[in-house]
Enzyme design. Structure first.
Site, PDB file in Angstrom:
ATOM      1  N   GLY A 286       9.435  -0.384   2.609  1.00  0.00           N
ATOM      2  CA  GLY A 286      10.116  -0.570   3.957  1.00  0.00           C
ATOM      3  C   GLY A 286      10.497  -1.756   3.868  1.00  0.00           C
ATOM      4  O   GLY A 286      11.436  -3.218   4.248  1.00  0.00           O
ATOM      5  N   ASN A 287       9.248  -2.758   3.342  1.00  0.00           N
ATOM      6  CA  ASN A 287       9.957  -4.752   2.851  1.00  0.00           C
ATOM      7  C   ASN A 287      10.291  -5.206   2.303  1.00  0.00           C
ATOM      8  O   ASN A 287      10.930  -6.247   2.091  1.00  0.00           O
ATOM      9  CB  ASN A 287       8.149  -5.421   2.621  1.00  0.00           C
ATOM     10  CG  ASN A 287       7.125  -5.288   4.347  1.00  0.00           C
ATOM     11  OD1 ASN A 287       7.805  -6.020   4.827  1.00  0.00           O
ATOM     12  ND2 ASN A 287       5.634  -4.312   3.630  1.00  0.00           N
TER      13      ASN A 287
ATOM     14  N   LYS B   8      -4.330   2.425  10.536  1.00  0.00           N
ATOM     15  CA  LYS B   8      -2.723   1.963  10.522  1.00  0.00           C
ATOM     16  C   LYS B   8      -2.302   0.785  11.667  1.00  0.00           C
ATOM     17  O   LYS B   8      -2.708   1.869  12.561  1.00  0.00           O
ATOM     18  CB  LYS B   8      -2.440   3.040  10.027  1.00  0.00           C
ATOM     19  CG  LYS B   8      -1.243   2.487   9.316  1.00  0.00           C
ATOM     20  CD  LYS B   8      -0.980   1.782   8.247  1.00  0.00           C
ATOM     21  CE  LYS B   8       0.036   1.852   7.366  1.00  0.00           C
ATOM     22  NZ  LYS B   8       0.432   0.716   6.168  1.00  0.00           N
TER      23      LYS B   8
ATOM     24  N   LYS C 193       3.756   5.906   2.716  1.00  0.00           N
ATOM     25  CA  LYS C 193       4.422   6.291   1.720  1.00  0.00           C
ATOM     26  C   LYS C 193       4.636   6.731   0.460  1.00  0.00           C
ATOM     27  O   LYS C 193       4.847   7.279   0.334  1.00  0.00           O
ATOM     28  CB  LYS C 193       6.087   5.448   2.048  1.00  0.00           C
ATOM     29  CG  LYS C 193       7.119   5.616   1.442  1.00  0.00           C
ATOM     30  CD  LYS C 193       7.288   5.000  -0.268  1.00  0.00           C
ATOM     31  CE  LYS C 193       6.752   2.717   0.122  1.00  0.00           C
ATOM     32  NZ  LYS C 193       6.497   2.448  -0.873  1.00  0.00           N
TER      33      LYS C 193
ATOM     34  N   LYS D 146      -0.757   2.726  -4.152  1.00  0.00           N
ATOM     35  CA  LYS D 146      -0.103   2.615  -5.405  1.00  0.00           C
ATOM     36  C   LYS D 146      -0.179   3.044  -6.433  1.00  0.00           C
ATOM     37  O   LYS D 146       0.242   4.410  -7.283  1.00  0.00           O
ATOM     38  CB  LYS D 146       1.088   1.210  -5.824  1.00  0.00           C
ATOM     39  CG  LYS D 146       1.574   0.790  -4.543  1.00  0.00           C
ATOM     40  CD  LYS D 146       2.572  -0.516  -4.603  1.00  0.00           C
ATOM     41  CE  LYS D 146       3.194  -0.829  -3.633  1.00  0.00           C
ATOM     42  NZ  LYS D 146       3.975   0.415  -2.523  1.00  0.00           N
TER      43      LYS D 146
END
Length: 622
Positions: free
Chosen positions: A320-321, A438, A523, A585
């Site tokens: 999103g960044n 979060k 994500k 990731k």
């Protein structure tokens, strides 16, 4: 016919096909018998793709049957842009008795048939070309007589024509071999459907990777252009790949002595076929009766071992960044400009032949959505977190879809793009629900944060001495509800944007009802789950850095160009990748590979093209 629409050869049975052939031959013998068969009937002909033969045959054919035809060009219709498929269908059904449509995406034809009350005929889509195959097999019957037991070899790209030939052969008991380069096989679902139908007639459907092996024993050799309409930008590269699959005199000599040559036209002479073949009346052995030259051992793949993917598919997870850069306010104009930068790299990937699924984060955007909801609470209804995720999926999907469509057009491509609202099931017993970690939304003073905790039941924590923030659970993704829909869209040749923000978190109450929940899903973890479920060839995780580093921002910093999953796990266990940045990731990459994935690339969007050429990025394999 049982079906009033004709979208695919699979819509009709073997008996219905043979009856249509009988009527066609009777009509050719005495057209006067059918001169008023369609008297007073009108056929609307929608051409999103232009054609000489399709328009001429339908136009003349309907007139010879006593009816009328109406040609509708792309400028007059512009399906999905000027008017929706639904509106076009509902308008035309009141004015005409049938609709023929020649377009790109097969789903358009399916939707037209769904919404229109009059018969719909598929004049061509990127997935299927049924009218062409019907005419071809009628020709084959006229020339060869009994169809059952014949062999037709299609040489070239495993495209819509190949699909329909496989369907027709399977229905009629004709063996169909597709000889194509690796990576250009027929769509896997089309192949599986043809194989299922072939069980009833005993037809053999197979894919081989050597043209000479494919044409052995062929009664008919068929080809099509190497670059179809909409693939013009790929033509030069395709010529190199398909050169060994040219139908020339030598190749025809390897088929049966009385084999015929077939082409759906238009033909690119000198490319997929030579003048000597397309202009000849008959084909035998090589000049002088010689045998064809010896061939190297072919790479033959039996029907039950055909490659599981028609073309290579990649899932690309962008953050999103990536749409809101450091120092930006995050205006729509800024996000759209950033979306174009990302889409440009992905469009080049599509041009190179990749099928693509795009997933994305929504961190800044969902925070903004929560803030808007909270500040407007006195004026309008508020949005719970799951609805905020859903709204950001639409918002970001819209921006990415606009950007992708424009960048694809700049590359000379017309690949359709679709955004899919995506729900992800989580386990209500996930420990994350008991330990929210979060941070989301804005910063609050301690006083306001305590009030939110008391009135709304929020969990709040102090965040880096900048204030207090709400924290929510981040449970593990269990199931992507729309996975099968996404797979179908990819199989249709479309680009899919899905799984925004890791998916809308839902809990299954029972077999029929789901409830949204106040949580966010990582994500990259959700993307790994979807990538494994789709069986993609490549999982790309886009980040700010060109590659993954060990000893990041230390004098001993070094990049990782290639590594195995075990090697990355060792670095992870050693604390090299922090939980708040590269850790998730790398964890997601390892999960994908251990679930059967083939390869992961972690890189920035600027380096995506170089990464695909092994010149950049971190490449992780099992």
């Amino acid at each position: 016919m049982k079906s009033t629409d004709f979208l695919s050869i699979r819509d009709v049975s073997r008996e219905e096909i043979l009856e249509l052939f009988r009527i066609a031959l009777d009509m050719k013998a005495d057209r006067s018998k059918y001169a008023e068969a369609l008297k007073g009937k009108a056929l609307a002909m929608i051409f999103e793709k232009p054609s000489l033969r399709t328009r001429t045959t339908f136009d003349i054919g309907i007139q010879q049957l006593g009816g009328y035809s109406l040609y509708l060009s792309p400028a007059e219709i512009s399906l999905g842009k000027r008017e929706s498929v639904y509106d076009v269908a509902k308008n035309l059904e009141r004015m005409v008795q049938g609709i023929m449509i020649r377009t790109f995406a097969h789903q358009i034809v399916v939707d037209m048939a769904k919404h229109a009350s009059v018969p719909v005929i598929n004049g061509l889509t990127d997935y299927s070309h049924p009218c062409q195959a019907m005419a071809d097999f009628l020709t084959l019957q006229e020339v060869k007589g009994e169809l059952k037991g014949l062999k037709l070899t299609y040489v070239g790209d495993g495209n819509n024509v190949a699909h329909s030939l496989m369907f027709a052969g399977a229905r009629l008991g004709v063996d169909v071999t597709v000889a194509c380069p690796k990576g250009f096989e027929p769509n896997v679902k089309a192949f599986e459907d043809a194989m299922a139908d072939a069980k009833e007639t005993g037809a053999k459907i197979e894919v081989v990777y050597d043209a000479f092996e494919g044409v052995k024993g062929a009664d008919a050799v068929y080809t099509d252009v190497w670059a179809s309409m909409g693939q013009e930008a790929e033509a030069a590269e395709r010529k190199k790949v398909f050169r060994p699959f040219q139908v020339n005199e030598e190749l025809m000599a390897a088929a049966n002595k009385d084999a015929i040559f077939m082409h759906c036209l238009p033909a690119h002479r000198g490319d997929e076929v030579t003048d000597g073949v397309i202009d000849a009346l008959e084909f035998g052995r090589l000049p002088g009766g010689g045998e064809p030259a010896a061939r190297a051992e072919s790479h033959h793949v039996p029907a039950d071992e055909v490659m599981p993917q028609a073309r290579q598919t990649a899932l690309i997870a962008i953050g999103g960044n990536s749409l809101i850069r450091a120092g930006e306010r995050g205006t729509i104009e800024e996000q759209l400009a950033n979306a174009h930068a990302t889409a440009r790299s992905i469009a080049r990937m599509v041009k190179a032949g990749w099928r693509v699924v795009i997933t994305h984060g929504n961190g800044p955007q969902v925070g903004a959505a929560l803030l808007r909801s909270e500040r407007a609470a006195g004026e309008v209804y508020t949005h719970p977190l799951d609805v905020c995720v859903a709204t950001t999926q639409s918002e970001i999907g819209y921006l990415l879809q606009r950007a992708m469509e424009e960048e694809l057009r700049r590359e000379g491509l017309t690949t359709p793009v679709m955004t899919v609202l995506t729900q992800v099931r989580v386990d209500p017993e996930d420990p994350a629900f008991q330990h929210p970690t979060k941070p989301i939304g804005p910063f609050y003073s301690k006083k306001i944060a305590d009030e939110k905790r008391r009135l709304l039941g929020w969990s709040v924590v102090e965040d880096s001495a900048r204030g207090w923030r709400r924290v929510v659970p981040s449970p593990e993704p269990v199931e992507v509800f729309e996975e099968s829909i996404i797979r179908t869209i990819v199989d249709l040749g479309m680009i899919v944007i899905a799984l925004g923000g890791g998916g809308i978190p839902v809990i299954a109450r029972d077999a029929y009802v789901v409830d949204g929940c106040e949580a966010v899903i990582d994500k990259d973890r959700a993307s790994a789950l979807l990538a494994a479920g789709l069986g993609v060839d490549l999982f790309v995780i886009s980040t700010d850095a060109e590659q993954v580093y060990v000893d990041f921002k230390k004098p001993s910093q070094r990049g990782i160009r290639e590594a195995t999953a075990d090697e990355m796990q060792a670095h992870l266990d050693a604390g090299q990748f922090p939980p708040g940045s590269m850790g998730p990731k790398v964890q997601s990459a390892i999960r994908f590979l251990r679930a059967g994935g083939k390869k992961v690339i972690i890189t920035s969007y600027e380096h995506l093209t170089d990464a695909l050429d092994d010149k950049a990025g971190t490449h992780i394999t099992p």
